[in-house]
Design a protein around this motif. Structure first.
Motif, short mmCIF file in Angstrom:
data_model
loop_
_atom_site.label_atom_id
_atom_site.label_comp_id
_atom_site.label_asym_id
_atom_site.label_seq_id
_atom_site.Cartn_x
_atom_site.Cartn_y
_atom_site.Cartn_z
N GLY A 174 79.10 19.15 48.04
CA GLY A 174 79.02 19.49 49.55
C GLY A 174 80.47 19.59 50.13
N THR A 175 81.47 19.51 49.52
CA THR A 175 82.85 19.51 49.94
C THR A 175 83.16 21.11 50.36
N ALA A 176 83.64 21.42 51.64
CA ALA A 176 84.01 22.56 51.99
C ALA A 176 85.48 23.01 51.33
N VAL A 177 85.28 24.29 50.72
CA VAL A 177 86.73 24.90 50.24
C VAL A 177 86.69 26.28 50.62
N GLY A 178 88.39 26.53 50.77
CA GLY A 178 88.31 27.88 51.06
C GLY A 178 88.41 28.77 49.83
N THR A 179 88.04 30.07 50.06
CA THR A 179 87.94 30.90 48.91
C THR A 179 88.60 32.54 49.18
N LEU A 180 89.10 32.93 48.01
CA LEU A 180 89.91 34.11 48.01
C LEU A 180 89.66 34.82 46.81
N PRO A 181 89.48 36.44 46.80
CA PRO A 181 89.41 37.06 45.67
C PRO A 181 90.46 37.42 44.81
N LEU A 182 90.70 37.60 43.79
CA LEU A 182 91.63 37.87 42.84
C LEU A 182 92.44 39.49 43.28
N VAL A 183 91.56 40.27 43.61
CA VAL A 183 91.95 41.52 44.01
C VAL A 183 91.21 42.03 45.24
N GLU A 184 91.55 43.04 45.81
CA GLU A 184 91.05 43.60 47.25
C GLU A 184 89.54 43.77 46.57
N GLY A 185 88.55 43.54 47.32
CA GLY A 185 87.11 43.83 47.11
C GLY A 185 86.42 42.78 45.85
N GLY A 186 86.94 41.92 45.34
CA GLY A 186 86.72 41.16 44.22
C GLY A 186 85.84 39.86 44.64
N PRO A 187 85.30 39.46 43.92
CA PRO A 187 84.49 38.20 44.05
C PRO A 187 85.56 37.07 44.45
N ASP A 198 86.32 34.01 43.71
CA ASP A 198 86.48 33.17 42.77
C ASP A 198 87.55 31.94 42.69
N VAL A 199 88.45 32.26 43.63
CA VAL A 199 89.56 31.29 43.69
C VAL A 199 89.05 30.37 44.81
N ARG A 200 89.22 29.12 44.64
CA ARG A 200 88.75 27.98 45.52
C ARG A 200 89.89 27.08 45.62
N PHE A 201 90.02 26.51 47.05
CA PHE A 201 91.03 25.64 47.24
C PHE A 201 90.72 24.74 48.38
N PRO A 202 91.54 23.35 48.42
CA PRO A 202 90.88 22.31 49.37
C PRO A 202 91.20 23.00 50.87
N LEU A 203 90.15 22.53 51.74
CA LEU A 203 90.66 22.76 53.32
C LEU A 203 91.28 21.57 53.75
N ARG A 204 92.29 21.40 54.82
CA ARG A 204 92.61 20.45 55.36
C ARG A 204 93.16 20.86 56.66
N PRO A 205 92.18 21.04 57.68
CA PRO A 205 92.22 21.63 58.77
C PRO A 205 93.19 20.88 59.71
N PHE A 206 94.05 21.60 60.51
CA PHE A 206 95.14 20.78 61.38
C PHE A 206 95.78 22.07 62.48
N LEU A 207 96.17 21.40 63.23
CA LEU A 207 96.87 22.42 64.39
C LEU A 207 98.41 22.65 64.12
N GLY A 208 98.60 24.09 64.04
CA GLY A 208 99.93 24.53 63.80
C GLY A 208 100.81 24.22 64.99
N ILE A 209 100.36 24.40 66.18
CA ILE A 209 100.90 24.09 67.55
C ILE A 209 100.58 22.82 67.96
N MET A 210 101.36 22.02 68.39
CA MET A 210 101.10 20.74 69.23
C MET A 210 102.38 20.76 70.06
N GLY A 211 102.28 20.63 71.13
CA GLY A 211 103.56 20.53 72.03
C GLY A 211 103.57 20.12 73.60
#
Length: 363
Positions: free
Chosen positions: A165-178, A180-193
């Motif tokens: 049930g852990t949410a992960v980010g996903t990317l393909p290896l090439v344009e239009g591909g499945p 299959d690449v999965r990586f952890p999500l660690r949401p945060f704000l790039g701008i705080m000021g």
């Protein structure tokens, strides 16, 4: 899949700040001349909607429904406030202003120059189930090499769940591909000021003593950012929401995607701030495990030097550590990380383990 449209879903904060076009800036950060769009007392919690700039920029067609539709996203899964910002006129000058959509500013009653504003991240909630990683303007860590063709390239990233049930980010290896690449999500704000003094809004890209586009990926749920207040009321703001970012942010952007965040805004009076942190001249982050001083400069070497000086000063103020011994400790025990190398002003942060000083009473 679901989306958190403006005003829908849980709002746990004492106040709610939507990212409507009359409550944000686009490409510029608030300054002393800006009127607050929300006023709160110290210690208040605020739930804020943020809008990612990816999918709404000119090189993406400035039509998020069309842009994300090309990646299979149903129009109902595109945020209404993103559509409204993209359709707005007069908020941003393309080619002059930065890309970031910034919600605020928020006045914190009683905050004065000399105080610190503490912004604590209580919750981050994904507003959409997708994001974008972009390289453009011949920038990133490899300018002149990427983008390989043209002046911009955007990679669509998905969100999925692992078996537990852990949410992960996903990317393909090439344009239009499945995906299959999965990586952890660690949401945060790039701008705080906090707002700068004067009547000119700063560009949204380079960070500085006011915070802004610091891109420190440790600022996830539970972390705090301390900022030197520069104008009465502090005039705090947030933006540049990320689902995930590696240190360095080498391609130019992180996995950019809209978040709903809940923050607590506290004021540390000047005398207490000096006792706890010394004469803080720039952003300082804190997590459950680490104190995180920062250094920022167009020259990465200078940014490292500034971060080192900030860390030595912090150890002296907080624990009474002599400078030469603090310097030795940092060399033996502390990691210095590159926050980002792509925001004109480069960023470095170090991670001082608070447990290392468990036997020392903080001053």
């Amino acid at each position: 899949m679901r989306v958190l449209q403006p005003g829908q879903g849980p709002v746990p904060g004492d106040a709610y700040l939507p990212a409507s076009t009359d409550r944000l800036t686009w490409g510029r950060l608030p300054c002393a001349a800006d009127a607050a769009v929300l006023r709160v007392d110290p210690g208040s919690t605020v739930t804020v909607d943020t809008v990612s700039h990816e999918g709404i920029l000119e090189d993406q067609g400035r039509d998020p429904r069309a842009f994300f539709g090309r990646h299979g996203v149903d129009p109902d899964l595109v945020l209404d406030d993103a559509v409204a910002v993209a359709a707005s006129r007069g908020l941003r000058t393309a080619g002059v202003d930065g890309p970031h959509v910034v919600t605020g500013p928020i006045e914190v009653a009683g905050a004065r120059p000399g105080d610190l504003l503490r912004m604590t991240v209580l919750e981050t909630v994904r507003r959409v189930p997708y994001g974008v990683v972009s390289n453009r303007h011949g920038r990133g860590a490899l300018p002149g090499e990427y983008p390989v063709e043209g002046t911009s390239y955007s990679v669509f990233a998905g969100v999925d769940e692992d078996a537990d049930g852990t949410a992960v980010g996903t990317l393909p290896l090439v344009e239009g591909g499945p995906h299959d690449v999965r990586f952890p999500l660690r949401p945060f704000l790039g701008i705080m000021g906090v707002a700068t003094a004067g009547t000119e809004r700063p560009h949204s890209v380079p960070p500085g003593p006011h915070g802004g586009n610091i891109d420190i990926n440790l600022l996830t749920t539970g972390a705090s950012l301390y900022l030197p207040v520069q104008v009465p009321g502090a005039l705090a703001y947030v933006g540049d929401p990320h689902f995930a970012q590696g240190d360095g942010e080498v391609a130019l952007t992180a996995m950019e995607a809209s978040l709903r965040v809940t923050l607590r805004l506290d004021v540390v009076p000047a005398a207490d701030a000096l006792e706890q942190f010394g004469a803080l001249v720039g952003p300082l982050a804190e997590t459950a495990e680490h104190l995180v001083p920062t250094g920022m400069d167009a020259d990465l070497d200078v940014a490292v030097q500034d971060c080192t000086r900030a860390a030595i000063a912090l150890l002296g103020a907080r624990y009474g550590m002599a400078p030469a011994f603090a310097y030795a400790y940092l060399s033996a025990a502390t990691d210095f990380d590159i926050s980002q190398v792509v925001d004109l002003v480069k960023g470095v942060h170090c991670r001082i383990r608070k447990a290392d000083f468990a036997r020392v009473a903080a001053r």
